[in-house]
Design a protein around this motif. Structure first.
Motif, mmCIF file in Angstrom:
data_model
loop_
_atom_site.group_PDB
_atom_site.id
_atom_site.type_symbol
_atom_site.label_atom_id
_atom_site.label_comp_id
_atom_site.label_asym_id
_atom_site.label_seq_id
_atom_site.Cartn_x
_atom_site.Cartn_y
_atom_site.Cartn_z
ATOM 1 N N THR A 344 0.818 -1.218 0.000
ATOM 2 C CA THR A 344 0.000 0.000 0.000
ATOM 3 C C THR A 344 0.848 1.262 0.000
ATOM 4 O O THR A 344 0.343 2.342 -0.304
ATOM 5 N N MET A 345 2.136 1.134 0.338
ATOM 6 C CA MET A 345 3.020 2.287 0.285
ATOM 7 C C MET A 345 3.767 2.370 -1.045
ATOM 8 O O MET A 345 4.073 3.459 -1.530
ATOM 9 N N VAL A 346 4.021 1.242 -1.682
ATOM 10 C CA VAL A 346 4.820 1.271 -2.909
ATOM 11 C C VAL A 346 3.967 1.450 -4.153
ATOM 12 O O VAL A 346 4.399 2.034 -5.144
ATOM 13 N N SER A 347 2.747 0.949 -4.131
ATOM 14 C CA SER A 347 1.916 0.979 -5.334
ATOM 15 C C SER A 347 1.484 2.394 -5.677
ATOM 16 O O SER A 347 1.197 3.214 -4.797
ATOM 17 N N SER A 348 1.379 2.668 -6.984
ATOM 18 C CA SER A 348 0.896 3.977 -7.423
ATOM 19 C C SER A 348 -0.565 4.187 -7.066
ATOM 20 O O SER A 348 -1.063 5.307 -7.114
ATOM 21 N N GLU A 349 -1.281 3.114 -6.719
ATOM 22 C CA GLU A 349 -2.686 3.231 -6.335
ATOM 23 C C GLU A 349 -2.906 2.982 -4.846
ATOM 24 O O GLU A 349 -4.038 2.968 -4.386
ATOM 25 N N GLY A 350 -1.848 2.750 -4.087
ATOM 26 C CA GLY A 350 -1.998 2.413 -2.681
ATOM 27 C C GLY A 350 -2.427 3.595 -1.831
ATOM 28 O O GLY A 350 -1.991 4.736 -2.028
ATOM 29 N N ALA A 351 -3.249 3.316 -0.834
ATOM 30 C CA ALA A 351 -3.740 4.382 0.041
ATOM 31 C C ALA A 351 -2.607 5.015 0.832
ATOM 32 O O ALA A 351 -2.577 6.241 1.030
ATOM 33 N N CYS A 352 -1.659 4.214 1.300
ATOM 34 C CA CYS A 352 -0.547 4.768 2.080
ATOM 35 C C CYS A 352 0.306 5.702 1.235
ATOM 36 O O CYS A 352 0.730 6.769 1.699
ATOM 37 N N ALA A 353 0.550 5.305 -0.022
ATOM 38 C CA ALA A 353 1.319 6.172 -0.920
ATOM 39 C C ALA A 353 0.581 7.472 -1.195
ATOM 40 O O ALA A 353 1.186 8.547 -1.288
ATOM 41 N N ALA A 354 -0.743 7.392 -1.329
ATOM 42 C CA ALA A 354 -1.544 8.595 -1.561
ATOM 43 C C ALA A 354 -1.438 9.555 -0.383
ATOM 44 O O ALA A 354 -1.246 10.766 -0.559
ATOM 45 N N TYR A 355 -1.552 9.042 0.825
ATOM 46 C CA TYR A 355 -1.447 9.898 2.009
ATOM 47 C C TYR A 355 -0.042 10.473 2.135
ATOM 48 O O TYR A 355 0.126 11.628 2.504
ATOM 49 N N PHE A 356 0.971 9.654 1.837
ATOM 50 C CA PHE A 356 2.350 10.147 1.933
ATOM 51 C C PHE A 356 2.603 11.259 0.925
ATOM 52 O O PHE A 356 3.241 12.268 1.226
ATOM 53 N N THR A 357 2.077 11.104 -0.290
ATOM 54 C CA THR A 357 2.316 12.075 -1.354
ATOM 55 C C THR A 357 1.522 13.350 -1.162
ATOM 56 O O THR A 357 2.047 14.456 -1.330
ATOM 57 N N TYR A 358 0.246 13.220 -0.801
ATOM 58 C CA TYR A 358 -0.648 14.384 -0.813
ATOM 59 C C TYR A 358 -1.039 14.907 0.569
ATOM 60 O O TYR A 358 -1.543 16.026 0.675
ATOM 61 N N ARG A 359 -0.821 14.122 1.647
ATOM 62 C CA ARG A 359 -1.295 14.540 2.959
ATOM 63 C C ARG A 359 -0.213 14.589 4.026
ATOM 64 O O ARG A 359 -0.465 15.032 5.146
ATOM 65 N N ARG A 360 0.975 14.116 3.706
ATOM 66 C CA ARG A 360 1.999 13.948 4.747
ATOM 67 C C ARG A 360 2.281 15.254 5.475
ATOM 68 O O ARG A 360 2.338 15.305 6.702
ATOM 69 N N LEU A 361 2.466 16.348 4.735
ATOM 70 C CA LEU A 361 2.800 17.618 5.386
ATOM 71 C C LEU A 361 1.632 18.134 6.215
ATOM 72 O O LEU A 361 1.834 18.697 7.286
ATOM 73 N N GLU A 362 0.400 17.933 5.714
ATOM 74 C CA GLU A 362 -0.761 18.324 6.501
ATOM 75 C C GLU A 362 -0.801 17.567 7.819
ATOM 76 O O GLU A 362 -1.113 18.134 8.880
ATOM 77 N N LEU A 363 -0.514 16.262 7.765
ATOM 78 C CA LEU A 363 -0.568 15.442 8.962
ATOM 79 C C LEU A 363 0.525 15.848 9.953
ATOM 80 O O LEU A 363 0.306 15.846 11.159
ATOM 81 N N VAL A 364 1.700 16.194 9.445
ATOM 82 C CA VAL A 364 2.784 16.656 10.321
ATOM 83 C C VAL A 364 2.408 17.971 10.988
ATOM 84 O O VAL A 364 2.585 18.155 12.194
ATOM 85 N N ASP A 365 1.836 18.907 10.197
ATOM 86 C CA ASP A 365 1.445 20.197 10.747
ATOM 87 C C ASP A 365 0.338 20.068 11.802
ATOM 88 O O ASP A 365 0.243 20.887 12.710
ATOM 89 N N ALA A 366 -0.497 19.029 11.649
ATOM 90 C CA ALA A 366 -1.634 18.885 12.561
ATOM 91 C C ALA A 366 -1.216 18.340 13.912
ATOM 92 O O ALA A 366 -1.988 18.404 14.867
ATOM 93 N N LYS A 367 0.016 17.772 14.008
ATOM 94 C CA LYS A 367 0.443 17.184 15.271
ATOM 95 C C LYS A 367 0.895 18.237 16.258
ATOM 96 O O LYS A 367 1.335 19.298 15.907
#
Length: 367
Positions: A344-367
């Motif tokens: 789920t982190m390596v696949s171009s369609e994986g949910a983990c990869a999607a969150y890492f690519t598009y949401r990671r900075l938002e999630l870091v800022d929210a902590k």
């Protein structure tokens, strides 16, 4: 609408979002089945535009992600053998097996090649009669017809040095398994438009009736998904549980009849293990006896390989919609796209990869 960019029109999107807010009176949880839909939802922030309490649960619709670890290890064992040309689409090369991936096999001297069609692998087999050429055939009903046609062609042309490592899975049995899970929170489904473009919609009305859930077939552009969500919430609010086709430009109820005939000829239904979920009865395809000589698992005798998942990786819970990717303690730490613990982190369609690519900075800022 005629052009693709029209399906991202912000004014039309706002109108759909306003309509969704207008009809929503209570919390709802719906699952998008396809990983391509998950990436579109996260990339465009669609889930953040929905009313409070309306949750998008990311389902097991990424073909790379649900390919079981034991199949990956069988692929690695075959690819490492001398005299084998192992062919795959590029997204499988970095999916981790128990101890390595296909890139590692290639760097150690294995003849691993990226192809863009299974027919490319068949051509390699014809051009290299002294080699065994294997194509890694994974995915849902979407990719299966091309793989079936390739095996059919190999048999017709007498290409005996070609074989297929099969890990095809089927969507409707997965929906049933999700609904029958004691931890299920799903109240509706957005069905994958490309799957239904092949198989039609006939299998979905019985599921909608049996489990009392709306099922709306939709596409992958922002307006496609918003329209699917609007129709789904309208059904939920009205107490209906029906199949709706919100993707008529690509999906016909009867599906692609020649493709389905080819699938019935080459494959037969079998029980299939899904990575992170487990065995789902009658949820996959295997080569029929008519084409058994092209089965790479039999040809290379790798059916005995068994494996265990990483204890750190919680991708199975992600695939079942039990947690969001960032709720896994390894997310962005031990597990990144460069060093993935799970598919789920390596696949171009994986949910983990999607969150890492598009949401990671938002999630870091929210902590």
């Amino acid at each position: 609408m005629k052009y693709l960019d029209e399906f991202s029109d912000p004014d039309l999107a706002k109108r759909l979002v306003d309509q969704i807010h207008a009809v929503t009176t209570r919390p709802w949880a719906m699952m998008e089945v396809c990983g391509g839909q998950t990436h579109s939802i996260i990339r465009h922030g669609i889930d953040q535009l929905l009313p409070d309490g309306v949750e998008m649960i990311h389902g097991p619709g990424c073909p790379v992600c649900v390919t079981p670890l034991e199949i990956i290890d069988r692929a690695l064992a075959i690819a490492a053998r001398p005299g084998v040309i192992f062919c795959s689409f590029g997204d499988m090369l970095r999916v981790p097996g128990s101890s390595q991936d296909l890139f590692s096999v290639k760097s150690a001297g294995g003849d691993v090649r990226v192809v863009y069609s299974p027919l490319d692998a068949l051509k390699l087999a014809r051009d290299n009669p002294d080699k065994e050429v294997v194509f890694f055939g994974i995915g849902f009903e979407t990719t299966a017809p091309a793989n079936a046609m390739t095996v059919h062609q190999a048999r017709r042309l007498g290409v005996r040095n070609f074989s297929l490592l099969v890990s095809h899975v089927l969507v409707p049995p997965a929906i049933a398994a999700i609904m029958e899970s004691p931890t299920c929170r799903v109240q509706a489904f957005l069905a994958a438009g490309h799957v239904c473009s092949v198989m039609g919609t006939a299998e979905y009305p019985p599921l909608a009736q049996r489990y009392q859930v709306p099922i709306v077939v939709t596409g992958f552009e922002p307006l496609d998904i918003l329209e699917g969500v609007r129709r789904t919430i309208l059904q939920l609010e009205q107490g209906r549980h029906e199949l709706e086709n919100a993707y008529p430009r690509a999906v016909r109820d009867e599906g692609n009849i020649p493709a389905m005939e080819m699938l019935r000829d080459v494959f037969e239904v079998t029980d299939r293990t899904w990575r992170g979920i487990g065995m789902i009865p009658s949820s996959g395809w295997q080569l029929s006896e008519k084409y058994a000589e092209f089965d790479a698992e039999r040809r290379f005798d790798v059916t005995g390989i068994r494996t265990a998942e990483s204890a750190l990786c919680r991708s199975g819970e992600v695939l079942q919609g039990l947690i969001k990717p960032h709720e896994c303690p390894a997310f962005g730490k031990e597990c990144t796209p460069r060093n993935p613990l799970g598919a789920t982190m390596v696949s171009s369609e994986g949910a983990c990869a999607a969150y890492f690519t598009y949401r990671r900075l938002e999630l870091v800022d929210a902590k």
